[in-house]
Design an enzyme around this catalytic site. Structure first.
Site, PDB file in Angstrom:
ATOM      1  N   ASP A 110       0.880  -1.344  -0.048  1.00  0.00           N
ATOM      2  CA  ASP A 110      -0.023  -0.032   0.074  1.00  0.00           C
ATOM      3  C   ASP A 110       0.959   1.343  -0.130  1.00  0.00           C
ATOM      4  O   ASP A 110       1.623   1.262   0.901  1.00  0.00           O
ATOM      5  CB  ASP A 110      -0.926   0.091   1.312  1.00  0.00           C
ATOM      6  CG  ASP A 110      -2.200   0.687   1.176  1.00  0.00           C
ATOM      7  OD1 ASP A 110      -2.172   1.861   0.326  1.00  0.00           O
ATOM      8  OD2 ASP A 110      -3.226   0.525   1.907  1.00  0.00           O
ATOM      9  N   CYS A 119      -6.609   4.789  -3.280  1.00  0.00           N
ATOM     10  CA  CYS A 119      -6.726   3.588  -2.977  1.00  0.00           C
ATOM     11  C   CYS A 119      -7.983   2.870  -3.696  1.00  0.00           C
ATOM     12  O   CYS A 119      -8.027   1.778  -4.568  1.00  0.00           O
ATOM     13  CB  CYS A 119      -7.090   3.373  -1.609  1.00  0.00           C
ATOM     14  SG  CYS A 119      -7.382   1.825  -0.991  1.00  0.00           S
ATOM     15  N   HIS A 167     -10.153  -1.606  -0.867  1.00  0.00           N
ATOM     16  CA  HIS A 167     -10.391  -0.714   0.167  1.00  0.00           C
ATOM     17  C   HIS A 167     -10.941  -1.325   1.261  1.00  0.00           C
ATOM     18  O   HIS A 167     -11.796  -2.303   1.195  1.00  0.00           O
ATOM     19  CB  HIS A 167     -11.245   0.336  -0.320  1.00  0.00           C
ATOM     20  CG  HIS A 167     -11.386   1.739   0.228  1.00  0.00           C
ATOM     21  ND1 HIS A 167     -12.088   1.491   1.397  1.00  0.00           N
ATOM     22  CD2 HIS A 167     -11.003   2.901   0.092  1.00  0.00           C
ATOM     23  CE1 HIS A 167     -11.934   2.889   2.138  1.00  0.00           C
ATOM     24  NE2 HIS A 167     -11.356   3.547   1.078  1.00  0.00           N
TER      25      HIS A 167
END
Length: 469
Positions: A34, A74, A130
C-alpha cells in the site's frame, strides 16, 4: 535521483524459475503493498532504500520499471485492478464510493471471481480492496474475517509522535514492539501457513501488506536501519508549481502537508518513517516468499507483486498521492511466472495495473473476458524488450487524465488546461512544455488515448486525506 541504480549487497540468490507441472494450472501468489512508490532498491528511486527481499523477488522474473496505476488513490485503483474496468468507464473515482454501487460494477466479475469460476480455491488476507469495501463474494475465505489489518499503535498520550498538531494519521515514529505485534506480520503468518499445506486444486492466494501506508509506525529496529544522519531528501524545485495549471496547484496543496512538515522540521523524520515502513514491508515480503520456497508449491506458483499507486514526499511541494504526476502514478509491479518468465528480466514499457487481470488469465490458461480494458503483459513476460506501442492512462477524479508513454507524460484537466513533460530530458517533471507549439503533434497523439467522455458520477472533489485509507 529517479535514474540512479544501486545494488544491495545483502540480496539472496533467487532460485531458478521452473516450468509449470504438466497437466496442471499454476497457482497464484498475489502480493499487494500500500502506497509504495519507487523507493525500492531495484527501481533506484532513493539511495537509502533497504529492500533486499523485493530486490531478489524482482530478479526471479520481470520487473516493470514504468508501471502505473489506473487512479492515484486506493479505492479507485484497487477497484480498477480487480475488475479490469478503468475509472472513466465505471465512474468510481473516489475513496468513498462503494464499488458494487456503481452500475457498471454492480455485477462485475472480479479477478478472483473469475478464478473461482475456473476451479481455483481463492483466499485472501490483509488489504486487497479498499478496507471499507472488502467484496466478500470475491473470496472463499478471508483473513482476518474482513477486519482491518491494524498495527500496534502508540499509546494515546504519545500521539502525534511527530509533534505536528491535529495531524490525524499523517504521523510517524518508532514502536517498541516485536514484529509479531504488527498486523502485517500476522497476515503473513496466515498466508505462510496456507502456502505450506497441501491443496487438492490450484489456489489463488492474495496477501495484502498495509505498509508503507500511513501512519508510519513500525518497530524501532527499522527506523535504526535509516539513521537521521544519513537521510537524503527528495530533489525538490521550490518553483515547481509556477508553470502548473490552477487545477494541478489545487491538487498539490503546497500550503497543506508540505507547509506543516517543513514548519515543524519534520521532513527528514518523515522520510525516515517512510523508508522504515518500506523496509518493514520488505521483511514481510521476504517471509512470504521464503514460505513459498520451503513449501510444496514453489515450482508451480506464479507470483505477482504490486503497489496500488505511488507517493509524494515533497516533490511538487506535495505529499501523499492524489495527483497526476510521476510520483503518484508510478507503482511497483513484478511478475514471476513458471515456464514463461526468465530470471533478471526488466521491462521499461509503460504498463498499467489494469493489465494484471488479462495477464493472469493468459498465465493460467483461463477463458478471456471481453469487458477487460487492460492488455495482457504475456508478450512482455516472454520478452521484456518486445514491441509495445501502447502508452498507459491514469485518471484522477472525473475529467482529469494523464497519458504516459516511454518518453512523454501528457496531462489534461477537466477544464482543458494541460501539462506535458519530456522524460528523456526532464525525469523530475520540472518543465511544463504544454504551451510550446512545437509539441502540438505529441499532445495530439497522446490525447487519442484519453477517454472521449467520462461516466456520470458524483461531483468532483479532492479527497481530504484524513481517513485511514
Amino acid at each position: 535521483m529517479r535514474n540512479t541504480r544501486r545494488q544491495f549487497l545483502g540480496s539472496l540468490a533467487a532460485p531458478a524459475v521452473l516450468g509449470a507441472q504438466r497437466g496442471t494450472r499454476p497457482n497464484v501468489l498475489f502480493i499487494a503493498l500500500d502506497d509504495l512508490n519507487d523507493w525500492v532498491g531495484c527501481l533506484g528511486g532513493h539511495p537509502g532504500a533497504v529492500t533486499p527481499n523485493l530486490d531478489r523477488l524482482a530478479k526471479r522474473g520481470v520487473l516493470f520499471t514504468s508501471a502505473h496505476c489506473a487512479a492515484p488513490l486506493c479505492n479507485p485503483s484497487r477497484a480498477a485492478l480487480m475488475t479490469g474496468i478503468r475509472p472513466s468507464t465505471s465512474g468510481v473515482y473516489l475513496n468513498n464510493q462503494p464499488m458494487r454501487k456503481a452500475p457498471k460494477l454492480a455485477g462485475a466479475v472480479t479477478l478472483t471471481q473469475h478464478f473461482m469460476e475456473h476451479g481455483y480455491r481463492v483466499t485472501g488476507g490483509g488489504k486487497i480492496y479498499h478496507l471499507a469495501y472488502p467484496d466478500p463474494q470475491s473470496w472463499h475465505q478471508y483473513f482476518p474475517s474482513q477486519q482491518r489489518n491494524r498495527p500496534a499503535d502508540p499509546a494515546p498520550e504519545e500521539v502525534p509522535a511527530n509533534g505536528i498538531p491535529s495531524t490525524a494519521h499523517f504521523d510517524w515514529g518508532p514502536l517498541d514492539v516485536p514484529d509479531s505485534r504488527m498486523g502485517d506480520h500476522q497476515v503473513v503468518d496466515w498466508a505462510a501457513a496456507e502456502l505450506n499445506r497441501k491443496h487438492d486444486r490450484p489456489f489463488f492466494l492474495a496477501c495484502g501488506i498495509y505498509r508503507p501506508h500511513l501512519p508510519w509506525y513500525v518497530p524501532r529496529k527499522y527506523f535504526d536501519m535509516h539513521p537521521l544522519s544519513k537521510i537524503v531528501l527528495p530533489k525538490v524545485n521550490e518553483h515547481d508549481l509556477d508553470d502548473i495549471p490552477p487545477v494541478g496547484r489545487k491538487f498539490a496543496r503546497p500550503q497543506g502537508d508540505h507547509a506543516r512538515v517543513t514548519q515543524h522540521g519534520q521532513w527528514e523524520r518523515a522520510v525516515q518513517g517512510y523508508l522504515a515502513s518500506i523496509t518493514f514491508a520488505d521483511a514481510q515480503v521476504g517471509r512470504l516468499v521464503d514460505a513459498l520456497d520451503r513449501g510444496p508449491h514453489a515450482a508451480n506458483t506464479a507470483i505477482v507483486l504490486w503497489s496500488d499507486h505511488g507517493w509524494h514526499l515533497g516533490e511538487k511541494l506535495h505529499w501523499r498521492k492524489f495527483s497526476l504526476w510521476e510520483e503518484s502514478t508510478r507503482n511497483v509491479l513484478m511478475i514471476s511466472a513458471p515456464g514463461i518468465t526468465r530470471p533478471n528480466g526488466q521491462c521499461g514499457r509503460p504498463v498499467n495495473l489494469l493489465d494484471i487481470y488479462p495477464t493472469l488469465i493468459d498465465v493460467c490458461g483461463l477463458k478471456a473476458r471481453e469487458e477487460l480494458e487492460g492488455r495482457s503483459l504475456a508478450p512482455l513476460l516472454r520478452d521484456p524488450a518486445a514491441s509495445w506501442n501502447y502508452p498507459t492512462l491514469t485518471t484522477y477524479q472525473r475529467g482529469n487524465h494523464s497519458v504516459r508513454s516511454e518518453r512523454w507524460r501528457y496531462t489534461r484537466y477537466h477544464d482543458g488546461t494541460e501539462e506535458l513533460y519530456d522524460h528523456a530530458a526532464d525525469p523530475l517533471e520540472w518543465r511544463n512544455l504544454a504551451g510550446k507549439p512545437e509539441h502540438a503533434a505529441v499532445k495530439k497523439e497522446l490525447a487519442r488515448w484519453m477517454p472521449s467522455a467520462d461516466a456520470p458520477n458524483a461531483p468532483v472533489e479532492r479527497p481530504r486525506g484524513k481517513g485511514p485509507f
